[in-house]
Design a protein around this motif. Structure first.
Motif, PDB file in Angstrom:
ATOM      1  N   GLU A 205       0.213  -1.245  -0.104  1.00 20.90           N
ATOM      2  CA  GLU A 205      -0.027  -0.476  -0.430  1.00 20.90           C
ATOM      3  C   GLU A 205       0.896   1.004  -0.164  1.00 20.90           C
ATOM      4  O   GLU A 205       0.527   2.292  -0.790  1.00 20.90           O
TER       5      GLU A 205
ATOM      6  N   ARG B  29       1.838   1.393  -2.970  1.00 21.21           N
ATOM      7  CA  ARG B  29       1.091   2.478  -4.460  1.00 21.21           C
ATOM      8  C   ARG B  29       1.261   3.901  -4.230  1.00 21.21           C
ATOM      9  O   ARG B  29       0.456   4.397  -5.941  1.00 21.21           O
TER      10      ARG B  29
ATOM     11  N   ASN C  30       5.552  14.628  -8.975  1.00 20.09           N
ATOM     12  CA  ASN C  30       4.377  15.413  -8.330  1.00 20.09           C
ATOM     13  C   ASN C  30       4.444  16.704  -7.661  1.00 20.09           C
ATOM     14  O   ASN C  30       4.533  16.258  -6.182  1.00 20.09           O
TER      15      ASN C  30
ATOM     16  N   MET D 115      -7.605  26.069  -8.485  1.00 18.39           N
ATOM     17  CA  MET D 115      -6.587  25.515  -8.820  1.00 18.39           C
ATOM     18  C   MET D 115      -5.841  27.142  -7.719  1.00 18.39           C
ATOM     19  O   MET D 115      -4.897  26.471  -7.410  1.00 18.39           O
TER      20      MET D 115
ATOM     21  N   ARG E  44      -6.117  26.358  -4.302  1.00 16.62           N
ATOM     22  CA  ARG E  44      -5.748  25.432  -3.545  1.00 16.62           C
ATOM     23  C   ARG E  44      -3.654  25.402  -2.993  1.00 16.62           C
ATOM     24  O   ARG E  44      -3.188  24.665  -2.616  1.00 16.62           O
TER      25      ARG E  44
ATOM     26  N   GLU F 144      -5.321  -1.388  -2.136  1.00 14.96           N
ATOM     27  CA  GLU F 144      -4.751  -0.461  -2.969  1.00 14.96           C
ATOM     28  C   GLU F 144      -5.400   0.887  -3.058  1.00 14.96           C
ATOM     29  O   GLU F 144      -4.615   1.696  -3.437  1.00 14.96           O
TER      30      GLU F 144
ATOM     31  N   ARG G 282      -6.611   3.270  -1.024  1.00 18.04           N
ATOM     32  CA  ARG G 282      -5.397   3.696  -0.514  1.00 18.04           C
ATOM     33  C   ARG G 282      -4.564   5.172  -1.521  1.00 18.04           C
ATOM     34  O   ARG G 282      -4.270   6.062  -1.227  1.00 18.04           O
ATOM     35  N   VAL G 283      -4.520   4.378  -2.746  1.00 22.95           N
ATOM     36  CA  VAL G 283      -3.917   5.534  -3.976  1.00 22.95           C
ATOM     37  C   VAL G 283      -5.040   7.103  -3.507  1.00 22.95           C
ATOM     38  O   VAL G 283      -4.739   8.544  -3.725  1.00 22.95           O
TER      39      VAL G 283
ATOM     40  N   GLU H 164      -6.812   8.540  -1.695  1.00 26.21           N
ATOM     41  CA  GLU H 164      -6.535   8.431  -0.265  1.00 26.21           C
ATOM     42  C   GLU H 164      -5.591   9.983  -0.427  1.00 26.21           C
ATOM     43  O   GLU H 164      -5.639  10.657   0.182  1.00 26.21           O
ATOM     44  N   SER H 165      -4.465   9.248  -1.051  1.00 22.81           N
ATOM     45  CA  SER H 165      -3.061  10.218  -0.766  1.00 22.81           C
ATOM     46  C   SER H 165      -3.517  10.995  -2.071  1.00 22.81           C
ATOM     47  O   SER H 165      -3.029  12.101  -1.884  1.00 22.81           O
ATOM     48  N   MET H 166      -4.493  11.451  -2.637  1.00 22.52           N
ATOM     49  CA  MET H 166      -5.040  12.265  -3.474  1.00 22.52           C
ATOM     50  C   MET H 166      -6.120  12.972  -3.043  1.00 22.52           C
ATOM     51  O   MET H 166      -7.065  14.395  -3.125  1.00 22.52           O
ATOM     52  N   HIS H 167      -6.505  12.449  -1.725  1.00 18.44           N
ATOM     53  CA  HIS H 167      -7.277  13.665  -0.886  1.00 18.44           C
ATOM     54  C   HIS H 167      -8.863  13.574  -1.431  1.00 18.44           C
ATOM     55  O   HIS H 167      -9.699  14.440  -1.527  1.00 18.44           O
TER      56      HIS H 167
ATOM     57  N   GLU I 257     -10.862  19.662  -1.222  1.00 20.03           N
ATOM     58  CA  GLU I 257      -9.855  19.634  -0.470  1.00 20.03           C
ATOM     59  C   GLU I 257      -9.307  18.795  -1.886  1.00 20.03           C
ATOM     60  O   GLU I 257      -8.050  17.754  -0.987  1.00 20.03           O
ATOM     61  N   TRP I 258      -9.205  18.500  -2.579  1.00 21.55           N
ATOM     62  CA  TRP I 258      -9.236  16.994  -3.898  1.00 21.55           C
ATOM     63  C   TRP I 258      -7.573  17.986  -3.707  1.00 21.55           C
ATOM     64  O   TRP I 258      -7.565  19.000  -4.334  1.00 21.55           O
ATOM     65  N   ASN I 259      -6.463  17.335  -4.189  1.00 22.66           N
ATOM     66  CA  ASN I 259      -4.927  17.656  -4.579  1.00 22.66           C
ATOM     67  C   ASN I 259      -5.655  17.186  -6.583  1.00 22.66           C
ATOM     68  O   ASN I 259      -5.012  17.055  -6.926  1.00 22.66           O
ATOM     69  N   VAL I 260      -5.860  18.709  -6.234  1.00 21.74           N
ATOM     70  CA  VAL I 260      -6.265  19.623  -8.411  1.00 21.74           C
ATOM     71  C   VAL I 260      -5.243  19.700  -8.710  1.00 21.74           C
ATOM     72  O   VAL I 260      -5.698  19.279  -9.972  1.00 21.74           O
ATOM     73  N   TYR I 261      -4.190  19.069  -8.455  1.00 19.59           N
ATOM     74  CA  TYR I 261      -2.933  19.375  -9.476  1.00 19.59           C
ATOM     75  C   TYR I 261      -2.249  18.141  -9.337  1.00 19.59           C
ATOM     76  O   TYR I 261      -0.961  18.179 -10.218  1.00 19.59           O
ATOM     77  N   ASP I 262      -3.000  16.894  -9.106  1.00 22.89           N
ATOM     78  CA  ASP I 262      -2.282  15.983  -8.887  1.00 22.89           C
ATOM     79  C   ASP I 262      -2.144  15.583 -10.594  1.00 22.89           C
ATOM     80  O   ASP I 262      -3.754  15.467 -10.968  1.00 22.89           O
ATOM     81  N   PRO I 263      -1.698  15.188 -11.340  1.00 23.93           N
ATOM     82  CA  PRO I 263      -1.971  15.019 -12.963  1.00 23.93           C
ATOM     83  C   PRO I 263      -3.239  13.671 -13.752  1.00 23.93           C
ATOM     84  O   PRO I 263      -4.183  14.054 -14.144  1.00 23.93           O
TER      85      PRO I 263
ATOM     86  N   ILE J 210      -6.847  15.910 -12.479  1.00 24.71           N
ATOM     87  CA  ILE J 210      -6.561  16.987 -13.787  1.00 24.71           C
ATOM     88  C   ILE J 210      -7.377  16.212 -15.327  1.00 24.71           C
ATOM     89  O   ILE J 210      -8.263  16.076 -15.365  1.00 24.71           O
TER      90      ILE J 210
END
Lengths: 233, 233
Positions: free
Chosen positions: A49, A52, A77, A165, A168, B49, B52-53, B55-58, B75-81, B84
């Motif tokens: 995990e 991942r 990232n 954007m 954040r 798994e 978890r991913v 979650e890491s992107m919120h 709260e999202w990680n809006v810069y995560d490709p 996007i």
DNA sequence: TGTGACATATAAGTCTGACTTTTTCCGTCG
DNA sequence: CGACGGAAAAAGTCAGACTTATATGTCACA
């Protein structure tokens, strides 16, 4: 911050993440899941995990028959708040701080211009409160109180821009401002000129003067750049 | 793009990610790992798994005795490709495209200014090549060829800025430019004025004229804003 | 000597089932 | 009505067996 170490895989990440972002494992290094699991004394499920998550941050790549390969820095990232925090906590801190300050200098003026157009009455009031708070704490070594209002000020601007954007980036800016106060040279009271600029930005936003808000904020960020000796010769 | 569906958990993400970012599960919705695992016909390990991913992107939060809760958009990680891409592929596309274009309008001019200072001779040459390629394909409905050079041009600028945060926006800009050509109204040949501006930016960077490079790039991004009716009244 | 096909070893990927731990909810008792 | 305590629910953890892809080495053949 995000709650740290929520679960075993979180603890693993708190160790592995900083290590990787600090460059302890050079790009191309190969890690084996099983070995890592043994080293951290967790089960393979937990280790997987964690891998991942690192993979979703593009810090590593997991391939069959090869292992978990550390990716080159250029592929990370770097906008992931977690990654930013790890780097700010490690040896890369000065470099990261400079990158982020340059990013601020690009984003915040535009955000302020947008805020002048889109800010609600409530946001204008909040902004004025923040500016007043900064003035009130600008003398007498009340750096912590000043910082709180400074962070709040920039957060309101970014939120009021109406662009998700930009919004954040509030946490990032907070991190940079806090870092300046806590880690960098910050013995004296803040620059009076900077304080005045914040008050004026609040004014401009309240009056809906986008051009002026943008220009004044640009002056603020130029100041931030100069503090880090990022100048324009 | 990243290789899609590398492994079962990748396939799950390709379905769940778009669904969540599209707002199919409103914030606060609760999912259960076991149910999801059954629904996707994968084992709990794989499902975990994937969670978890996310979650890491919120995008979600996993709590004991509660389940997997969808977080509010703010709260999202809006810069995560990845995020996007998911949003650009879904119903949120127009909104996301506007956000990103505004971000471009803030970042690219500053990046161009820095590029004028830091660009290597090789990067200058590359930039000129891109501009020439744009000119060559600016007439006669050769939109695809034009697009390739347009993307390359902006990528070089962002890389040449020497700022890692800017450099990592290359993919985002590429996505926006491609989207404009493929999905939005783009029947005619590109605006000749825009083409000229690109050539001039390449010039300014070559000559090390930071102010001019920044100003010209600002004109380009203003054009992009106008295309989406994001104007300044 | 080079090149192709093939065998083999390796590490990730997957599944299953049992067990633990935390946390919410609810009912009882003071 | 509030405090305490038990029960249930869901995530978290672990161990072990099995599957699958693939890098690499080997050998025959050209």
């Amino acid at each position: 911050m995000t709650t740290p170490g929520r679960g075993l895989h979180g603890h693993v990440l708190d160790t592995l993440g900083p290590a990787i972002t600090a460059g302890e494992y050079p790009p191309g290094s190969v890690l084996r899941t099983d070995e890592l699991a043994q080293h951290f004394e967790v089960s393979r499920s937990v280790m997987r995990e964690a891998v991942r998550v690192l993979e979703s941050m593009h810090l590593v790549e997991s391939r069959r028959r090869v292992g978990v390969t550390v990716r080159p820095k250029a592929e990370w990232n770097v906008y992931d708040p977690q990654v930013i925090r790890w780097r700010l906590a490690g040896a890369d801190r000065p470099h990261q701080l400079r990158s982020l300050t340059v990013l601020r200098s690009a984003v915040e003026p535009v955000a302020a211009g947008l805020a002048a157009r889109h800010a609600t009455a409530e946001q204008c009031a909040e902004l004025t409160q923040c500016a007043l708070g900064m003035v009130a704490n600008s003398r007498g070594h009340k750096l912590e109180e000043y910082l709180v209002h400074d962070i709040a000020f920039h957060r309101v601007i970014l939120n009021a821009s109406g662009n998700e954007m930009f919004a954040r980036l509030g946490d990032v800016v907070a991190e940079v401002l806090a870092g300046r106060t806590h880690h960098e040279v910050m013995f004296e009271d803040p620059d009076p000129a900077a304080v005045t600029l914040h008050v004026q930005v609040a004014e401009a936003v309240r009056e809906g003067d986008a051009t002026r808000a943008e220009e004044l904020t640009r002056e603020i960020t130029v100041g931030a750049l100069q503090e880090l000796d990022i100048l324009a010769p």
